[in-house]
Write an enzyme that holds these catalytic residues in place. Structure first.
Site: not given
Ligand code: PLP
Length: 479
Positions: A120
């Site tokens: 993120k």
């Molecule tokens: C947010 C997140 C996801 C999922 O990603 P999306 O964009 O919501 O599909 C997967 N793995 C981790 C570690 C995350 O923080």
């Protein structure tokens, strides 16, 4: 470039520019914003971008891609924002998203070496700089109010810390995040970051955010905003690492590559869809879910069925524990030939009324695979343990639980014809308990996180009630 809502009627001429939607969440009609068309990347441009990435680096590649979608920030400023965001100091390597070879034709793309050790950061760090830039330009302030059970909140705080014009009020369920996650967030001492540990569960935190946002007068007066995953700028930032992954995995543009993506809210893999629509030679987009298999069910059956809280499981890949996939509407809009009226009927009406819709009988559904390259699969706790063990035994490195879900499903869907890149979305240290369960070993901890649990904490515990949180926001704003 102009943007439209996924629920816009064909007759609507309502279009917005990038900076207008930057600080907005949903469109006023409840839809999500998408560009009115996807810029097409020619073979010559893709070759030029190879050179840009190899010679000038990730920030320069990001500028090339973002400038196709952002025409209301002067080019020199946009380039400076990219340069400031994607540095080796913040992301750990010159490549920013290096590929780690697993075996012949299989790589893991490292997206998790930013400040909070989850992917993120790739988007949120840019968002922080974009917000600061745009708020200064307008002479405005923004108060970000959020609810987190882990990754999103910490990525938002590390992106917004010290940013002028922005305050972050982040609620989390008191005592329910892992000690590492708590330490990451609560050790921030920046004056514009407010950690609020709510006496309740994650749903209570979300209810508070909703209650505050539904008070429209308060929301307007205190400029309440969010940074959730439906924000177009976040999705756009993620498009860049599909190009960077592709460029590293190939030598020429006649090769196609598949990507396996651990999915929850469909933001990450939707960025892959956008990259593919732009002409990046992607063979398949492999959607990997955990036990919360809303998306796998759709791609297998054509039925999209949101889950109630009783059917939403707490798993060992918790950042994928979703009851509905908030970005999914963007893909359905494209799948249905950009028919906003139909999308409104499905997401605005059918889902509210029945909690599901069914596209299995629609000939367009088959195109999800045949035309758009989507395939899907599911991975469970025992699968995660087995994949973490097998990877460690065969290749000697640890992967986190979310990446394990993607690797498990990616291996199932892999074809001999196309190499595959698996997206790593977090480092194992963030989910240490499951790594210990799988391997009997503690994951390594990057040096900068040594001993963070012992640092002084800046957090206030509050009742699960919107009133004291509104009072806090009003007090800190001083108007
Ligand atoms: C947010 C997140 C996801 C999922 O990603 P999306 O964009 O919501 O599909 C997967 N793995 C981790 C570690 C995350 O923080």
């Amino acid at each position: 470039m102009k943007y439209l809502s996924t629920r816009a009627a064909a007759s609507s001429t309502e279009r917005k520019r990038f900076c207008e939607i930057l600080l907005e969440g949903l469109a006023p009609d409840g839809g999500l914003y998408l560009p009115q068309s996807y810029p097409q990347v020619s073979d010559a441009t893709l070759s030029a971008w190879r050179t840009v990435y190899h010679q000038q680096g990730y920030a320069a590649l990001a500028f090339e891609i973002l400038s196709l979608y952002i025409d209301d920030i002067p080019a020199a400023d946009l380039r400076a924002l990219c340069d400031k965001t994607y540095t080796a100091e913040v992301f750990g390597t010159r490549e920013i998203v290096p590929l780690r070879p697993v075996e012949q034709g299989l790589w893991i793309e490292a997206l998790s070496n930013g400040p909070t050790l989850a992917f993120k950061d790739m988007a949120m760090q840019l968002l922080g700089n974009l917000f600061e830039y745009e708020l200064a330009r307008r002479g405005e302030e923004l108060n970000i109010l959020g609810a987190t059970s882990g990754d999103t909140g910490s990525a938002a705080e590390y992106a917004m810390r010290g940013k002028k014009g922005v305050r972050v009020f982040m609620t989390s369920p008191n005592g329910r995040m892992s000690p590492f996650q708590q330490a990451q967030m609560f050790s921030l001492q920046d004056a514009n970051i407010y950690n609020i540990a709510v006496e309740g569960v994650f749903d209570d935190c979300q209810d508070i955010v909703k209650a505050v946002s539904n008070d429209l007068e308060f929301k307007r007066k205190y400029k309440i905003g969010t940074v959730n995953s439906i924000n177009w700028a976040r999705l756009l930032a993620q498009v860049v690492y599909y190009f960077a992954g592709y460029i590293q995995a190939t030598e020429t543009n006649d090769q196609k590559v598949s990507f396996a993506v651990p999915s929850g809210n469909f933001g990450n893999v939707c960025a892959g869809h956008v990259a593919r629509m732009m002409g990046l030679p992607i063979a398949q987009l492999v959607v990997a879910t955990n036990e919360n298999d809303v998306l796998d069910e759709f791609f297998r059956t054509g039925v999209y069925r949101v889950r109630g809280s009783a059917d939403t499981f707490e798993t060992s890949s918790p950042s994928m524990d979703i009851s509905k996939a908030s970005n999914f509407e963007r893909f359905v809009f494209d799948l249905l030939g950009r028919d906003g009226t139909r999308v409104k009927g499905l997401f605005g009406d059918a889902l509210n009324r029945e909690g599901r819709f069914d596209l299995s009988a629609d000939p367009l559904f088959a195109q999800a695979a045949s035309r758009y390259g989507f395939v899907s699969g599911k991975s469970t706790h025992p699968d995660r343990l087995a994949t973490i063990r097998a990877t460690f035994a065969q290749h000697g490195f640890m992967i986190d639980t979310h990446t394990a879900d993607a690797l498990k499903v990616g291996l199932e869907k892999r074809s001999a014809a196309h190499p595959m890149v698996v997206l790593e979305t977090a480092l194992p240290i963030k989910f240490a308990a499951t790594i210990v369960e799988a391997l009997g070993l503690e994951p390594e901890r990057p040096v900068r996180f040594e001993g963070i649990e012992a640092l002084p904490k800046r957090v206030q515990v509050m009742a699960a009630d919107a009133a004291p949180i509104k009072a806090l926001i009003a007090r800190e704003c001083g108007y």
